[in-house]
Design a protein around this motif. Structure first.
Motif, PDB file in Angstrom:
ATOM      1  N   UNK A   1       1.139  -1.400   0.024  1.00 10.59           N
ATOM      2  CA  UNK A   1       0.063   0.079   0.174  1.00 10.59           C
ATOM      3  C   UNK A   1       0.731   1.440  -0.001  1.00 10.59           C
ATOM      4  N   UNK A   2       0.619   2.345  -1.022  1.00  7.84           N
ATOM      5  CA  UNK A   2       1.867   3.707  -0.727  1.00  7.84           C
ATOM      6  C   UNK A   2       1.115   4.323   0.094  1.00  7.84           C
ATOM      7  N   UNK A   3       1.873   4.807   0.893  1.00  7.02           N
ATOM      8  CA  UNK A   3       1.878   5.657   1.768  1.00  7.02           C
ATOM      9  C   UNK A   3       2.066   7.067   1.213  1.00  7.02           C
ATOM     10  N   UNK A   4       1.790   8.420   2.131  1.00  4.28           N
ATOM     11  CA  UNK A   4       2.164   9.986   2.152  1.00  4.28           C
ATOM     12  C   UNK A   4       2.953  10.042   2.370  1.00  4.28           C
ATOM     13  N   UNK A   5       3.985  11.413   1.801  1.00  4.60           N
ATOM     14  CA  UNK A   5       4.758  11.763   2.224  1.00  4.60           C
ATOM     15  C   UNK A   5       4.648  12.804   2.944  1.00  4.60           C
ATOM     16  N   UNK A   6       6.007  12.792   4.458  1.00  3.24           N
ATOM     17  CA  UNK A   6       5.533  13.368   5.337  1.00  3.24           C
ATOM     18  C   UNK A   6       6.485  14.298   5.926  1.00  3.24           C
ATOM     19  N   UNK A   7       6.584  15.298   6.484  1.00  2.00           N
ATOM     20  CA  UNK A   7       7.400  16.554   6.830  1.00  2.00           C
ATOM     21  C   UNK A   7       7.259  16.242   7.729  1.00  2.00           C
ATOM     22  N   UNK A   8       8.207  16.124   9.326  1.00  2.00           N
ATOM     23  CA  UNK A   8       7.547  15.972  10.393  1.00  2.00           C
ATOM     24  C   UNK A   8       8.975  17.245  11.087  1.00  2.00           C
ATOM     25  N   UNK A   9       8.668  18.307  11.620  1.00  2.00           N
ATOM     26  CA  UNK A   9       9.416  19.066  12.536  1.00  2.00           C
ATOM     27  C   UNK A   9       9.089  19.230  14.045  1.00  2.00           C
ATOM     28  N   UNK A  10      10.225  18.643  14.460  1.00  2.00           N
ATOM     29  CA  UNK A  10      10.835  18.889  16.391  1.00  2.00           C
ATOM     30  C   UNK A  10      11.208  20.380  16.650  1.00  2.00           C
ATOM     31  N   UNK A  11      10.797  21.411  17.159  1.00  2.00           N
ATOM     32  CA  UNK A  11      11.336  22.465  17.168  1.00  2.00           C
ATOM     33  C   UNK A  11      11.039  22.868  18.687  1.00  2.00           C
ATOM     34  N   UNK A  12      12.392  23.631  18.930  1.00  2.00           N
ATOM     35  CA  UNK A  12      12.600  24.834  20.333  1.00  2.00           C
ATOM     36  C   UNK A  12      13.014  25.943  19.751  1.00  2.00           C
ATOM     37  N   UNK A  13      11.694  27.167  20.375  1.00  2.00           N
ATOM     38  CA  UNK A  13      12.446  28.209  20.754  1.00  2.00           C
ATOM     39  C   UNK A  13      12.174  28.761  21.442  1.00  2.00           C
ATOM     40  N   UNK A  14      13.075  29.799  21.991  1.00  2.00           N
ATOM     41  CA  UNK A  14      13.443  30.739  23.239  1.00  2.00           C
ATOM     42  C   UNK A  14      12.276  31.946  23.120  1.00  2.00           C
ATOM     43  N   UNK A  15      11.672  32.107  24.256  1.00  2.00           N
ATOM     44  CA  UNK A  15      10.336  33.241  24.146  1.00  2.00           C
ATOM     45  C   UNK A  15       9.936  33.605  25.748  1.00  2.00           C
ATOM     46  N   UNK A  16       9.156  34.771  25.388  1.00  2.00           N
ATOM     47  CA  UNK A  16       8.830  35.619  26.765  1.00  2.00           C
ATOM     48  C   UNK A  16       7.277  35.474  27.007  1.00  2.00           C
ATOM     49  N   UNK A  17       6.568  34.726  27.584  1.00  2.00           N
ATOM     50  CA  UNK A  17       5.532  35.558  27.899  1.00  2.00           C
ATOM     51  C   UNK A  17       4.148  35.618  26.701  1.00  2.00           C
ATOM     52  N   UNK A  18       3.715  34.331  25.911  1.00  2.00           N
ATOM     53  CA  UNK A  18       3.724  34.253  24.413  1.00  2.00           C
ATOM     54  C   UNK A  18       2.241  33.969  24.807  1.00  2.00           C
ATOM     55  N   UNK A  19       0.934  33.942  25.405  1.00  2.00           N
ATOM     56  CA  UNK A  19      -0.185  33.558  25.422  1.00  2.00           C
ATOM     57  C   UNK A  19      -0.773  33.626  26.559  1.00  2.00           C
ATOM     58  N   UNK A  20      -1.606  34.641  26.571  1.00  4.16           N
ATOM     59  CA  UNK A  20      -2.384  34.984  28.346  1.00  4.16           C
ATOM     60  C   UNK A  20      -3.318  34.168  27.650  1.00  4.16           C
ATOM     61  N   UNK A  21      -4.473  33.938  28.852  1.00  3.94           N
ATOM     62  CA  UNK A  21      -5.425  33.581  28.711  1.00  3.94           C
ATOM     63  C   UNK A  21      -6.296  34.764  29.384  1.00  3.94           C
ATOM     64  N   UNK A  22      -7.594  34.214  29.773  1.00  2.00           N
ATOM     65  CA  UNK A  22      -9.116  35.428  29.805  1.00  2.00           C
ATOM     66  C   UNK A  22      -8.838  35.637  31.291  1.00  2.00           C
ATOM     67  N   UNK A  23      -8.301  35.499  31.967  1.00  2.00           N
ATOM     68  CA  UNK A  23      -7.942  35.714  33.266  1.00  2.00           C
ATOM     69  C   UNK A  23      -9.011  36.381  34.271  1.00  2.00           C
ATOM     70  N   UNK A  24      -8.869  37.584  35.185  1.00  2.00           N
ATOM     71  CA  UNK A  24     -10.221  37.662  36.048  1.00  2.00           C
ATOM     72  C   UNK A  24      -9.036  39.097  36.008  1.00  2.00           C
ATOM     73  N   UNK A  25      -9.892  39.844  36.535  1.00  2.30           N
ATOM     74  CA  UNK A  25     -10.231  41.570  36.649  1.00  2.30           C
ATOM     75  C   UNK A  25      -8.971  42.143  35.967  1.00  2.30           C
ATOM     76  N   UNK A  26      -7.651  42.695  37.107  1.00  4.82           N
ATOM     77  CA  UNK A  26      -6.715  43.672  36.765  1.00  4.82           C
ATOM     78  C   UNK A  26      -5.454  41.938  37.008  1.00  4.82           C
ATOM     79  N   UNK A  27      -5.984  40.669  36.869  1.00  6.01           N
ATOM     80  CA  UNK A  27      -4.457  39.695  36.593  1.00  6.01           C
ATOM     81  C   UNK A  27      -4.419  39.258  35.443  1.00  6.01           C
ATOM     82  N   UNK A  28      -3.487  39.954  35.282  1.00 10.35           N
ATOM     83  CA  UNK A  28      -3.210  38.673  33.468  1.00 10.35           C
ATOM     84  C   UNK A  28      -2.981  37.300  33.318  1.00 10.35           C
TER      85      UNK A  28
END
Length: 391
Positions: free
Chosen positions: A1-28
């Motif tokens: 059975x013929x299988x598809x072609x795949x590119x797989x990337x496992x990555x590491x990056x450096x970052x600061x405070x990238x995704x905030x949630x809904x939070x509550x009041x004045x607390x982010x």
């Protein structure tokens, strides 16, 4: 059975405070996830990463994003959602836009509903160090002071924001053979939204011309009738009617366009940026394990990338010479320098080590013929990869 072609990337990056949630009041609050060790780690959701990929590709001129004319609101009240227009889907023009071709879509307006499983699957990015509840207090003191001078009161709108600066890791899996091709299902009398309102689908017919077979789509709204044609940029691969449901399969005519789209995706990942809270964070990979797989099962090494906490120690002698009235004095000072720095290891991986600027050249191999299972590790000069973990 013929299988598809795949590119797989496992990555590491450096970052600061990238995704905030809904939070509550004045607390982010940052998005977090609890892992097997019971500790909390910050999270950059796959939705945030996908948004940043499209934003980066748009700014760099790599992707053309769909204009508002090709989008519609579907549903009522609080259940309203934004999605591609049905006309956009029926003609095959939706394949012209990488955001829908690569990352999929859901169109609820048609009967049956149409959805596309994303050929490019992006995982959440999770921090490689636990969150230690760092936060800082902020206030809008500058504007508040100016208001106080005029109105006699000061309301600086104080808030607290969580912070986490660290390495993150995530994975991307690209199903190469699913890019540039879609299936469409739609029943008779289904709604079709055009710029001038909603129509009902009357029929779909195959027509022939000098350019080959194509589809003629007939619509009706009251006494008004309209005909739209299949896009010139796609070819009709399959067309049939089962009971009252039409099944259509389109594919982009130009294989080079598909290849270019994949290469532009790679360029986007290699130069990924994220704009958040007046900051422009660089999410380009510090380490990337990339695998090319053709007619063979693909693998991911995400869970094998380990951030080690190590000290490096260097010892050396400094010689200082001084002239005095009594002659020359030599002072020898023995110096020990200790530095803490991150060291990475990819456990149990046998792969070639390549410079980060060789990524695009490496990816070209997926477009050749024959069975393929090749893995390489790309390392940014700013990061140390432990010897023996890649070769």
């Amino acid at each position: 059975m013929k299988m598809s072609r795949y590119i797989v990337m496992d990555l590491v990056f450096y970052g600061n405070s990238l995704n905030y949630d809904q939070g509550s009041g004045n607390y982010q609050e940052l998005k977090k996830i609890t892992k097997w060790d019971g500790r909390q780690y910050t999270l950059v959701s796959r939705y945030a990463l996908r948004y940043s990929m499209l934003d980066t590709a748009d700014k760099f001129g790599l992707f053309e994003l769909a204009e508002a004319d090709n989008l519609v609101k579907s549903g009522k009240g609080d259940s309203t959602v934004i999605q591609p227009a049905t006309e956009f889907l029926l003609t095959g023009d939706i394949l012209e836009y990488p955001e829908f071709d690569l990352f999929g879509y859901l169109i609820t307006e048609t009967k049956p509903q149409n959805f596309r499983t994303a050929p490019v699957k992006v995982g959440h990015a999770v921090s490689m160090t636990p969150f230690m509840y760092d936060a800082h207090f902020n206030a809008n003191i500058g504007l508040a002071n100016r208001m106080r001078k005029r109105h006699g009161e000061m309301k600086p709108n104080p808030f607290t924001a969580e912070e986490h600066q660290t390495f993150y890791q995530y994975s991307i899996v690209v199903d190469v053979d699913s890019i540039g091709e879609i299936e469409v299902y739609i029943s008779e009398k289904s709604d079709v939204t055009l710029a001038d309102g909603k129509y009902k689908l009357e029929s779909i017919e195959k027509v022939s011309s000098l350019k080959g077979d194509g589809l003629l789509i007939k619509l009706k709204k009251g006494k008004n009738k309209k005909e739209i044609l299949q896009s010139e940029n796609v070819e009709l691969c399959d067309f049939e009617k089962i009971d009252k449901v039409y099944r259509i399969r389109y594919r982009l005519k130009d294989d080079e366009k598909i290849k270019k789209r994949i290469m532009n995706l790679i360029k986007t990942v290699m130069n990924l940026k994220r704009s958040i809270k007046a900051r422009d964070e660089d999410l380009s990979p510090k380490i990337m394990v990339m695998g090319l797989y053709r007619d063979s099962p693909y693998m991911t090494f995400k869970d094998r990338i380990v951030l080690l906490d190590e000290y490096t120690e260097e010892e050396y002698d400094e010689i200082e010479e001084q002239e005095t009235d009594n002659g020359r004095i030599l002072k020898v000072r023995h110096v020990t320098s200790k530095q803490r720095k991150p060291v990475f290891e990819v456990e149990g991986l046998e792969a070639e080590n390549l410079d980060i600027d060789k990524v695009e050249e490496f990816v070209e191999g997926i477009f050749d013929d024959g069975e393929l299972s090749r893995v390489a590790v790309f390392t940014d000069p700013s990061v140390e990869l432990r010897k023996g973990s890649g070769d």
